[in-house]
Scaffold this active site. Structure first.
Site, mmCIF file in Angstrom:
data_model
loop_
_atom_site.group_PDB
_atom_site.id
_atom_site.type_symbol
_atom_site.label_atom_id
_atom_site.label_comp_id
_atom_site.label_asym_id
_atom_site.label_seq_id
_atom_site.Cartn_x
_atom_site.Cartn_y
_atom_site.Cartn_z
ATOM 1 N NE ARG A 1 -7.141 -10.331 0.271
ATOM 2 C CZ ARG A 1 -6.031 -9.711 0.678
ATOM 3 N NH1 ARG A 1 -4.910 -9.854 -0.016
ATOM 4 N NH2 ARG A 1 -6.035 -8.960 1.748
ATOM 5 C CG ASN B 1 -4.489 -3.561 -3.086
ATOM 6 O OD1 ASN B 1 -3.697 -4.365 -2.631
ATOM 7 N ND2 ASN B 1 -4.486 -2.293 -2.713
ATOM 8 C CG ASP C 1 -3.732 -7.853 -2.700
ATOM 9 O OD1 ASP C 1 -3.648 -6.829 -3.373
ATOM 10 O OD2 ASP C 1 -3.444 -7.907 -1.487
ATOM 11 C CD1 TRP D 1 0.141 -8.800 -3.142
ATOM 12 C CD2 TRP D 1 1.829 -8.941 -1.686
ATOM 13 N NE1 TRP D 1 0.197 -7.612 -2.463
ATOM 14 C CE2 TRP D 1 1.228 -7.667 -1.559
ATOM 15 C CE3 TRP D 1 2.908 -9.262 -0.865
ATOM 16 C CZ2 TRP D 1 1.674 -6.711 -0.648
ATOM 17 C CZ3 TRP D 1 3.357 -8.307 0.039
ATOM 18 C CH2 TRP D 1 2.738 -7.053 0.135
ATOM 19 C CD GLU E 1 -2.731 -1.562 0.386
ATOM 20 O OE1 GLU E 1 -3.087 -0.656 -0.382
ATOM 21 O OE2 GLU E 1 -3.174 -2.723 0.300
ATOM 22 C CG ASP F 1 -6.103 -5.233 0.865
ATOM 23 O OD1 ASP F 1 -5.325 -5.180 -0.096
ATOM 24 O OD2 ASP F 1 -5.742 -5.605 2.000
#
Length: 570
Positions: free
Chosen positions: A331, A260, A306, A242, A193, A304
């Site tokens: 997610r 995100n 992701d 990630w 972020e 959020d």
């Protein structure tokens, strides 16, 4: 930076010198005794063909050895073991954000260890974990939190070369397991972020020279993707990487999930627009990095969610015909089946309870519930919460049962805050969830707090998971089996807490996984019936694997920052 190599033992077995060629990586099915990539194969199915441990005898498993790394602190998840080890010809290669070790796969004794501490005074704004290594020929590759790509001699742990991929002070981190394709190391950075635009890139295995790069957020207003962002919000779009990718040798496509858009919890500065290529899977030409197709799961995300999951590739029967597909439990709470050659949307259904969409249209685009879009000022309680219906925890596909297995968070509802993210500052969190963030300058925290909320309402503190026992109404973790042809749930194994563990399926008819309660478990792959369990002292937080040495099969799982190996009695 001080690197320390310990060499308590040396390799003496000739077979240990066999190089891990590209042909071996292409044909992992020929050597089921090894685990040569993060996900076990290029298809990322996390399926072991080994059968010695099976439904009938798994109850007899015994612990054989333990590896407990040295951690410098518990903050930033540093003491959590997310690493999936590699196993090559009787040697386990594993590690953390601070070290890499080579272990005897039978006894756990240490052949060598490279220690590389992080600066304890720095503000990395990172999850200080490592998901895994990659191997090619006689070289291991390790991506570090502070953005180095390091090549190690796998026999000694000696550093062969060390390349700085980017400046961590700009808000970047690496904790992914690299993917080897021919002469290239593929991987990408994440940003926690911080509004640092990310990418997927390829590096030469011999020199570490960058060979190509695909930007997951635009770097120029001339990029067509920039038109999907409002104004110049694309400049701080994030879209992190990630987790590791997958590869299809037949099409020469490599697939990577993206995270995100930033600011992650407030879309006002970047709306209206889809914010490409955030929350997507991108299919890239492995030789050039050219984008061949993309599919976006949550356009214009403010929650959020992701798309940090590993792409699982499978050849299945689809409506009476063989089809090459990609399986993806996102997610955001939906399970997807895509044609992996073209990106065509084939199927999408919720795999957990969700409240933010009424379904997906014919192209797989979510039909959003207006109550949640745009997110109201101050935030709103949504299902699933920010941790999602699943997260980075690696799933599995069994060709034996034809089922897709994953760890889920069910009945999971949480407040997703929204406030003014404040001005973007390099290296500082750019969140927009209504909470203050540390003020950062040149990689270090300075006095004061920044980006306070406008109305005083904040999201709950972001936790990776809670080990507290849950009732079903409060939300719970489960290992779930899904039929990819229909998207329907086949069975559930419910846990008393949430989960961050990946899963492994085997030809012995088993599924291995675990939960935040510390129980590492074996289930019947067809029914979900529990067959064995052991308490490992704390949360399971990696992907289990299986391997064999001299015909004896082993299972590796983790708990409370420690790795354990199990096998049947001698």
């Amino acid at each position: 930076m001080t690197n320390r190599i310990l060499l308590p033992f040396v390799f003496v077995t000739g077979s240990l010198l066999a190089q891990v060629t590209y042909d071996r990586l292409l044909h992992t099915e020929r050597e089921p005794q090894n685990w040569l990539t993060y996900s076990g194969s290029y298809a990322s199915q996390r399926y072991s063909p080994l059968t010695q441990i099976n439904r009938d005898n798994v109850k007899n498993l015994q612990m054989k050895w333990v590896y407990h790394p040295i951690y410098e602190k518990t903050a930033k998840n540093q003491s959590k073991m997310e690493n999936t080890p590699l196993v090559v010809d009787g040697v386990v290669y594993t590690g953390t954000a601070l070290e890499v070790a080579a272990l005897d796969a039978v006894t756990g004794r240490e052949f060598w260890k490279l220690s590389r501490p992080l600066d304890p005074t720095a503000y990395y704004n990172a999850y200080e974990v490592n998901k895994g290594l990659a191997i090619a020929n006689d070289t291991l590759f390790w991506a570090t939190v502070d953005c180095h790509l390091i090549a190690l001699d796998r026999k000694t742990g000696r550093i062969l070369w060390d390349v700085v991929m980017t400046d961590w002070k700009k808000g970047y981190q690496y904790n992914v397991a690299p993917l080897i394709v021919r002469n290239m190391i593929l991987l990408g950075p994440a940003t926690n972020e911080a509004g640092a635009n990310c990418w997927v890139s390829a590096y030469d295995i011999k020199t570490g020279k960058e060979l190509w790069r695909f930007d997951t957020s635009p770097t120029s207003s001339a990029d067509p993707a920039a038109k999907t962002w409002s104004g110049d919000s694309w400049k701080h779009g994030g879209s992190p990487v990630w987790n590791s990718g997958s590869y299809d040798p037949q099409t020469n496509l490599t697939f990577w999930g993206t995270g995100n858009p930033n600011p992650g919890w407030s879309g006002d500065v970047r709306a209206p627009g889809d914010n490409l290529y955030s929350e997507s899977v991108v299919a890239l030409d492995a030789g050039t990095g050219e984008l061949k197709w993309h599919f976006q799961f949550t356009p214009g995300d403010e929650y959020d969610w992701d798309s940090t999951q590993v792409p699982v590739l499978a050849d299945i029967n689809w409506q009476g015909k063989p089809r090459k597909v990609m399986l993806w439990a996102n997610r955001n709470g939906f399970f997807y089946v895509l044609d992996r050659t073209t990106g065509e949307f084939l199927l999408g259904k919720p795999f957990i309870k969700e409240t933010w969409a009424t379904g997906l249209d014919k192209n797989g685009r979510p039909i959003k519930v207006p109550e949640f879009w745009p997110k109201p000022a101050g935030g709103i309680a949504v299902t699933p919460g920010s941790q999602g219906g699943t997260n980075w925890y690696p799933p599995s596909f069994s060709p034996q049962t034809g089922l897709f297995y994953l760890s889920v968070w069910e009945n999971y509802k949480a407040l997703s805050g929204k406030g003014d993210p404040g001005p973007w500052v390099q290296g500082q969190r750019y969140v927009g969830n209504g909470s203050p963030v540390p003020c950062v300058q040149n990689g270090h925290v300075i006095s004061g707090s920044c980006a306070a909320t406008a109305d005083g309402r904040r999201a709950a503190p972001v936790m990776r998971a809670s080990p507290n026992y849950k009732t079903e109404a409060e939300g719970y973790g489960a290992i779930r089996a899904i039929d990819p042809e229909t998207g329907e749930k086949k069975w559930d194994f419910k846990m008393v807490a949430n989960t961050e563990s990946g899963v492994l399926s085997t030809a012995g008819g088993l599924v291995f996984g675990g939960g935040m309660d510390g129980d590492f478990i074996a289930l019947d792959a067809k029914t979900g019936e529990p067959l064995w369990h052991v308490y490992l002292g704390g949360p399971n937080a990696s992907g289990p694997i299986s391997y064999a040495v001299d015909g004896k099969q082993y299972i590796i799982g983790t708990g409370q920052g420690t790795m354990y190996s199990f096998a049947l009695p001698d």
